[in-house]
Design an enzyme around this catalytic site. Structure first.
Site, PDB file in Angstrom:
ATOM      1  N   TRP A  57       0.723  -1.256  -0.064  1.00  0.00           N
ATOM      2  CA  TRP A  57      -0.071   0.037  -0.070  1.00  0.00           C
ATOM      3  C   TRP A  57       0.694   1.282  -0.096  1.00  0.00           C
ATOM      4  O   TRP A  57       0.374   2.301  -0.062  1.00  0.00           O
ATOM      5  CB  TRP A  57      -0.905   0.066   1.317  1.00  0.00           C
ATOM      6  CG  TRP A  57      -2.064  -0.813   0.989  1.00  0.00           C
ATOM      7  CD1 TRP A  57      -2.292  -1.880  -0.047  1.00  0.00           C
ATOM      8  CD2 TRP A  57      -3.228  -1.096   2.102  1.00  0.00           C
ATOM      9  NE1 TRP A  57      -3.573  -2.670   0.324  1.00  0.00           N
ATOM     10  CE2 TRP A  57      -3.913  -2.077   1.386  1.00  0.00           C
ATOM     11  CE3 TRP A  57      -3.562  -0.454   3.210  1.00  0.00           C
ATOM     12  CZ2 TRP A  57      -5.076  -2.592   2.306  1.00  0.00           C
ATOM     13  CZ3 TRP A  57      -4.680  -0.797   4.160  1.00  0.00           C
ATOM     14  CH2 TRP A  57      -5.465  -1.890   3.443  1.00  0.00           C
ATOM     15  N   LYS A  58       2.189   1.177   0.304  1.00  0.00           N
ATOM     16  CA  LYS A  58       2.931   2.305   0.405  1.00  0.00           C
ATOM     17  C   LYS A  58       2.567   3.275   1.224  1.00  0.00           C
ATOM     18  O   LYS A  58       1.910   2.847   2.326  1.00  0.00           O
ATOM     19  CB  LYS A  58       3.304   2.888  -1.239  1.00  0.00           C
ATOM     20  CG  LYS A  58       3.746   1.900  -2.029  1.00  0.00           C
ATOM     21  CD  LYS A  58       4.192   2.237  -3.328  1.00  0.00           C
ATOM     22  CE  LYS A  58       4.587   1.061  -4.401  1.00  0.00           C
ATOM     23  NZ  LYS A  58       5.169   1.599  -5.645  1.00  0.00           N
ATOM     24  N   GLU A  64      12.234   2.216  -3.897  1.00  0.00           N
ATOM     25  CA  GLU A  64      11.696   3.681  -3.507  1.00  0.00           C
ATOM     26  C   GLU A  64      12.548   3.875  -2.147  1.00  0.00           C
ATOM     27  O   GLU A  64      13.089   4.828  -1.924  1.00  0.00           O
ATOM     28  CB  GLU A  64      10.286   3.868  -3.263  1.00  0.00           C
ATOM     29  CG  GLU A  64       9.361   4.025  -4.457  1.00  0.00           C
ATOM     30  CD  GLU A  64       8.084   3.368  -4.288  1.00  0.00           C
ATOM     31  OE1 GLU A  64       7.751   3.062  -3.463  1.00  0.00           O
ATOM     32  OE2 GLU A  64       7.525   3.140  -5.486  1.00  0.00           O
ATOM     33  N   GLU A  69      11.446  -6.523  -9.541  1.00  0.00           N
ATOM     34  CA  GLU A  69      10.479  -5.530  -9.705  1.00  0.00           C
ATOM     35  C   GLU A  69      11.523  -4.658 -10.729  1.00  0.00           C
ATOM     36  O   GLU A  69      12.245  -3.675 -10.185  1.00  0.00           O
ATOM     37  CB  GLU A  69      10.386  -4.675  -8.455  1.00  0.00           C
ATOM     38  CG  GLU A  69       9.259  -5.458  -7.531  1.00  0.00           C
ATOM     39  CD  GLU A  69       8.452  -4.239  -6.918  1.00  0.00           C
ATOM     40  OE1 GLU A  69       7.498  -4.486  -6.984  1.00  0.00           O
ATOM     41  OE2 GLU A  69       9.128  -3.570  -6.051  1.00  0.00           O
ATOM     42  N   GLY A  75       1.382  -2.767  -6.308  1.00  0.00           N
ATOM     43  CA  GLY A  75       1.456  -1.411  -5.696  1.00  0.00           C
ATOM     44  C   GLY A  75       0.160  -0.822  -6.033  1.00  0.00           C
ATOM     45  O   GLY A  75      -0.998  -1.006  -5.132  1.00  0.00           O
ATOM     46  N   GLY A  76      -0.055   0.241  -7.011  1.00  0.00           N
ATOM     47  CA  GLY A  76      -1.100   0.930  -7.413  1.00  0.00           C
ATOM     48  C   GLY A  76      -2.465   0.102  -7.221  1.00  0.00           C
ATOM     49  O   GLY A  76      -3.358   0.598  -6.689  1.00  0.00           O
TER      50      GLY A  76
END
Ligand code: PGA
Length: 259
Positions: free
Chosen positions: A11-12, A98, A174, A241-242
């Protein structure tokens, strides 16, 4: 592919409120009642972990997006693997691009974290990936960047990691150019990266250990491309992710993968 596909939601730093996080989890919870064919792991921001764990279905698993390498002490702002373990978390993502980019995490830092996570008997999800697209050539040989970057990231992360610990390891391939861009990797390239990672693991350990490590794909995964990426590329699952922030899309990913 070993066992059930592993679907990890990263979910970051989302969603912005706990109410939204709860809504998202409730939708996933409903699907979990019907889901027996995939292992689903939710990695929310730290501060939502405890509350979400208390309302989640038993077969829903949780993970963290990072951790420190010490058990406790004067490390302002940090969270230890031991704390995560006590909370009921089972996975920890480390080495995400990230974190490498915005927090200057080096392979050495990632190695220390990986060992601490394994020591706490949690499952590390080690992220590796090359920066640029077109890193594979048309004849399927891996070119310098993929082999150099992935090879180095995997080898350095696993320094002094004993074979006995390796079974809990998950490696997420990734490619950085695929993260959050809508351009996922082709299943052929994902398969080549997987084979390459298994080759490194065989060199570092042996073949039977290399085959036990789960290798998953991350980077613009959607319900449209997930089957191709998992079954087509013979991956053990996905890191999403998104698309994991869109409840109906994430549920669709779970549904199509379990067929
Ligand atoms: P994405 O992110 O699915 O939004 O590309 C994947 C990740 O960063 O793990």
């Amino acid at each position: 592919m070993n066992n059930k596909p592993l679907i990890i939601a990263n979910w970051k730093m989302n969603p912005a409120t706990f109410e939204e996080a709860e809504r998202l989890l409730n939708t996933i919870n409903k699907e979990m009642g019907r889901n027996e064919n995939a292992e689903v792991v939710i990695c929310p921001p730290f501060i939502y972990l405890s509350s979400l764990l208390s309302i989640a279905k038993d077969n829903l698993v949780f993970g963290a997006q990072d951790c420190f390498w010490e058990d406790k002490g004067a490390y302002t702002g940090e969270i230890s693997p031991l704390m995560l373990k006590k909370l009921g978390s089972q996975y920890v993502i480390i080495g995400h691009s990230e974190r490498r980019k915005y927090f200057q995490e080096t392979d050495q830092v990632i190695n220390r974290k990986l060992k601490a996570i394994l020591k706490a008997r949690l499952n590390p999800v080690l992220c590796v990936g090359e920066e640029a697209r077109d890193s594979f050539d048309s004849e399927g040989r891996s070119l310098d960047e993929v082999s150099l970057v992935i090879g180095e990231q995997v080898e350095k992360a696993l320094i002094e990691v004993s074979p006995a610990w390796i079974r809990n390891l998950v490696i997420a391939y990734e490619p950085i150019w695929a993260i959050g861009t809508g351009n996922s990797c082709s299943s052929d390239d994902a398969m080549r990266a997987t084979l390459f990672i298994r080759k490194i693991l065989t060199k570092l350990y042996d073949r039977s250990i290399a085959e036990k490590v789960k290798i998953i794909y991350g980077g613009s995964v959607t319900s449209q491309n997930v089957v191709d990426l998992v079954e087509g590329a013979n991956m053990d699952g996905v890191l999403v992710g998104g698309a994991s922030l869109n409840a109906s899309e994430f549920v669709k990913i779970m549904e199509v993968l379990k067929k």
